[in-house]
Design a protein around this motif. Structure first.
Motif, PDB file in Angstrom:
ATOM      1  N   GLU A 169      -5.092   4.158  -1.083  1.00  0.00           N
ATOM      2  CA  GLU A 169      -5.525   4.867   0.168  1.00  0.00           C
ATOM      3  C   GLU A 169      -5.675   6.768  -0.359  1.00  0.00           C
ATOM      4  O   GLU A 169      -6.266   6.833   0.577  1.00  0.00           O
ATOM      5  CB  GLU A 169      -4.291   4.905   0.917  1.00  0.00           C
ATOM      6  N   ALA A 214      -9.317   6.777  -2.243  1.00  0.00           N
ATOM      7  CA  ALA A 214      -9.812   7.312  -0.884  1.00  0.00           C
ATOM      8  C   ALA A 214     -10.279   8.321  -0.103  1.00  0.00           C
ATOM      9  O   ALA A 214     -11.617   8.344   0.328  1.00  0.00           O
ATOM     10  CB  ALA A 214      -9.726   5.985   0.258  1.00  0.00           C
ATOM     11  N   GLU A 215      -9.272   8.957  -0.249  1.00  0.00           N
ATOM     12  CA  GLU A 215      -9.154  10.155   0.958  1.00  0.00           C
ATOM     13  C   GLU A 215      -9.866  11.220   0.479  1.00  0.00           C
ATOM     14  O   GLU A 215     -11.234  11.254   0.510  1.00  0.00           O
ATOM     15  CB  GLU A 215      -7.844  10.421   1.905  1.00  0.00           C
ATOM     16  N   GLU A 251      -9.926  -4.189  -1.661  1.00  0.00           N
ATOM     17  CA  GLU A 251     -10.133  -4.480  -0.363  1.00  0.00           C
ATOM     18  C   GLU A 251     -11.078  -2.919   0.279  1.00  0.00           C
ATOM     19  O   GLU A 251     -12.066  -2.713   0.436  1.00  0.00           O
ATOM     20  CB  GLU A 251      -9.373  -4.522   0.208  1.00  0.00           C
ATOM     21  N   ARG A 252     -10.073  -2.102  -0.546  1.00  0.00           N
ATOM     22  CA  ARG A 252     -10.546  -0.345   0.086  1.00  0.00           C
ATOM     23  C   ARG A 252     -11.574   0.387  -0.394  1.00  0.00           C
ATOM     24  O   ARG A 252     -12.333   0.666  -0.338  1.00  0.00           O
ATOM     25  CB  ARG A 252      -9.004   0.476   0.427  1.00  0.00           C
ATOM     26  N   ARG A 257      -4.522  -4.872  -1.997  1.00  0.00           N
ATOM     27  CA  ARG A 257      -5.282  -3.725  -1.068  1.00  0.00           C
ATOM     28  C   ARG A 257      -6.437  -2.840  -1.548  1.00  0.00           C
ATOM     29  O   ARG A 257      -7.253  -2.207  -0.361  1.00  0.00           O
ATOM     30  CB  ARG A 257      -3.610  -3.261  -0.468  1.00  0.00           C
ATOM     31  N   GLY A 279       0.905  -1.139  -0.089  1.00  0.00           N
ATOM     32  CA  GLY A 279       0.274   0.053  -0.103  1.00  0.00           C
ATOM     33  C   GLY A 279       0.211   1.174   0.161  1.00  0.00           C
ATOM     34  O   GLY A 279       1.899   1.260  -0.235  1.00  0.00           O
TER      35      GLY A 279
END
Length: 264
Positions: free
Chosen positions: A60, A63-64, A91-92, A88, A18
């Motif tokens: 990450e 998504a943020e 999944e996110r 990863r 990630g």
């Protein structure tokens, strides 16, 4: 105080998948570029109908930004080329309605021409400008934060010695010219040099595992002497390096405008 062996062992065992950097909390710091990429990404996503994020890592950053956006795109997609990160990211991002596809550096993007009005990336491995232009609709935009030239090279060259040729890579002006050559207008190009400080030998071991292209043959055993020397320094003062970044914002030129330019 933990021993050299304990710090190195913990860093060698820590997860590096990630694009999260939580392991470095309290062990290292890095200034951020002044333009605030995540906020700018969130704003761009708010006005996009179909958006694609390249080299998304574990998803990450995307998504943020989606969480901060005032309105999410009707279609959102992302690509990632490293299998652990791909898992990863799915999944996110799947729960957020984002389609995540496998696509490594140099491979064609698995999308039809003109599929997106926004393509983004934070720290792409190697931007394929022709593919970026292909999947963008005429008038669509590219927004990305790239790693710049000689980023963190104080640390790289501590282990490898002088790297004069490698220092020439990732030049922002050259990348802008490549973008223009693929049919994009470069609307904005900003650069930044940001201070990095490493306080702990574990942080150094971990970041060299996280970014294996910095010191490609790195293992703690191979560089034990260098690591021990650096550990002695870090127990009294930080190791200082500098990251370089550039923000690039571009627009795909439409066919009519391209024909007009060719006729001049």
């Amino acid at each position: 105080m933990r021993t050299f062996e304990e710090k190195v062992a913990a860093a060698a065992a820590a997860d590096v998948t990630g694009w999260g950097f939580g392991f470095l909390d309290g062990r290292a710091t890095e200034e951020r570029p002044p333009w605030g990429y995540v906020r700018r990404l969130a704003d761009a996503l708010s006005s996009a109908d179909a958006a694609l994020d390249l080299d998304t890592g574990g998803g990450e950053v995307l998504a943020e930004a989606l969480d901060l956006s005032a309105r999410r795109p009707v279609r959102a997609a992302a690509t990632e080329g490293w299998e652990p990160n791909l898992v990863r990211a799915r999944e996110r991002l799947h729960p957020l309605g984002v389609e995540v596809m496998a696509a490594g550096p140099g491979a064609p993007l698995p999308f039809a021409a003109g599929s997106f009005d926004l393509v983004t990336s934070r720290h792409p491995v190697a931007p394929d400008w022709a593919e970026i232009a292909r999947v963008l609709r005429p008038g669509g935009g590219y927004l990305a934060q790239h790693v710049g030239p000689a980023s963190a090279f104080e640390l790289v060259e501590y282990f490898l010695g002088p790297q004069p040729e490698a220092r020439k890579g990732r030049d922002p002006e050259r990348e802008a010219e490549q973008a223009r050559g693929s049919g994009l207008d470069v609307d904005e190009l900003l650069t930044a040099r940001c201070r990095m400080e490493f306080f702990d030998i574990g942080a150094v071991v971990w970041i060299l595992r996280k970014c294996p292209w910095w010191v490609p043959d790195f293992t703690p055993a191979r560089y034990e002497a260098k690591l021990r020397q650096l550990d002695a320094q870090l127990r009294s003062e930080p190791f200082v390096a500098h990251s370089t970044r550039h923000l690039i914002r571009a627009t795909r030129v439409g066919p009519a405008e391209r024909r007009g330019r060719a006729a001049r």
